[in-house]
Design a protein around this motif. Structure first.
Motif: not given
Length: 270
Positions: A217-227, A229-230, A233-238
């Motif tokens: 997250q801090l390096l600005g990439f989007r692997p599975f764990a970051v996805w 958490v992202t 914010g829009s779909n908590a149940q998912l």
């Protein structure tokens, strides 16, 4: 003896409640939708969610590369320590344990400092393109390097325990006396006896990479764990459904690994 068994089952029961109650609450949260009743839409939407496939594939690619790199580094190193430099084992153990005491925030801060320093001072050298290439979002090599460092304590412990259970020196000397070179002796005499340790090290590294969030997250990439958490914010149940599913898959892999390791030991004894 009866009191000991009662105490043992009590501890197991409390441990089971500690792990299973949050999991059960998460499952209920994903399937009990207010106004709709019980529904499994959160689970059916996982594979069609935007970014799920790409982030999962990226994490699996990072995990596979990290496993290969860390094993290529530590397997020869730990075998060499057992054969030729046993006095250096405490030093290597301390060095490999440092990632456990280094806060991830400080670790990322150091990586960011190096990544900023490189382009500023090496812009007119061929190394500039190297700094650009390792930060490619399609496959960030810098994450592999970070994960290799973070996996050192777990991989070293697994390999050291595996090597402690076999007579490495005798195996290598027997292979050498049959005309095998050092690489061949390592590949054909030592590695087959380290199958369980290699599987344990690989599984621990896989779990680390799939669940790591802070560095990516801090390096600005989007692997599975970051996805995950992202998406929360829009779909908590998912996001909770994905977390539950990934946890169950991890447990299944652990059971498969334990069963495979048990069959390997039984076969070797037979």
């Amino acid at each position: 003896m009866a009191r000991l068994n009662l105490w043992r089952w009590g501890v197991f029961g409390l441990a089971g409640l500690y792990f299973l109650l949050p999991l059960a609450a998460s499952v209920i949260f994903t399937i009990d939708v207010p106004g709709q009743g019980l529904t499994f839409d959160a689970y059916t939407q996982i594979f069609s969610a935007d970014g799920f496939t790409s982030s999962l594939l990226l994490s699996l690619e990072l995990a596979a590369t990290t496993i290969v790199v860390v094993l290529l580094l530590l397997v020869p190193a730990t075998v060499a320590l057992r054969l030729g430099a046993p006095r250096l084992r405490p030093l290597v153990e301390v060095v490999c344990s440092l990632p456990l005491v280094l806060p991830p925030i400080a670790f990322v801060a150091g990586i960011v400092t190096v990544l900023k320093w490189g382009p500023e001072h090496l812009s007119r050298t061929p190394l500039f393109q190297t700094f650009v290439a390792i930060q490619n979002p399609d496959f960030p090599v810098v994450l592999v390097l970070a994960y290799v460092v973070m996996a050192l304590p777990f991989v070293y412990r697994a390999l050291d325990a595996g090597l402690g259970a076999i007579d490495v020196r005798t195996l290598v000397e027997a292979a050498r006396s049959c005309g095998a070179g050092w690489p061949q002796a390592l590949a054909q005499a030592v590695l087959p006896n380290l199958r369980g340790a290699l599987l344990n090290a690989s599984f621990l590294t896989l779990a680390l990479v799939l669940g790591e969030f802070t560095v990516a997250q801090l390096l600005g990439f989007r692997p599975f764990a970051v996805w995950i958490v992202t998406v929360s914010g829009s779909n908590a149940q998912l996001s909770v459904a994905v977390s539950v599913l990934s946890l169950l898959v991890t447990w299944a892999l652990l059971l498969v690994l334990a069963g495979f390791g048990g069959r390997t030991r039984t076969t070797s004894r037979g």
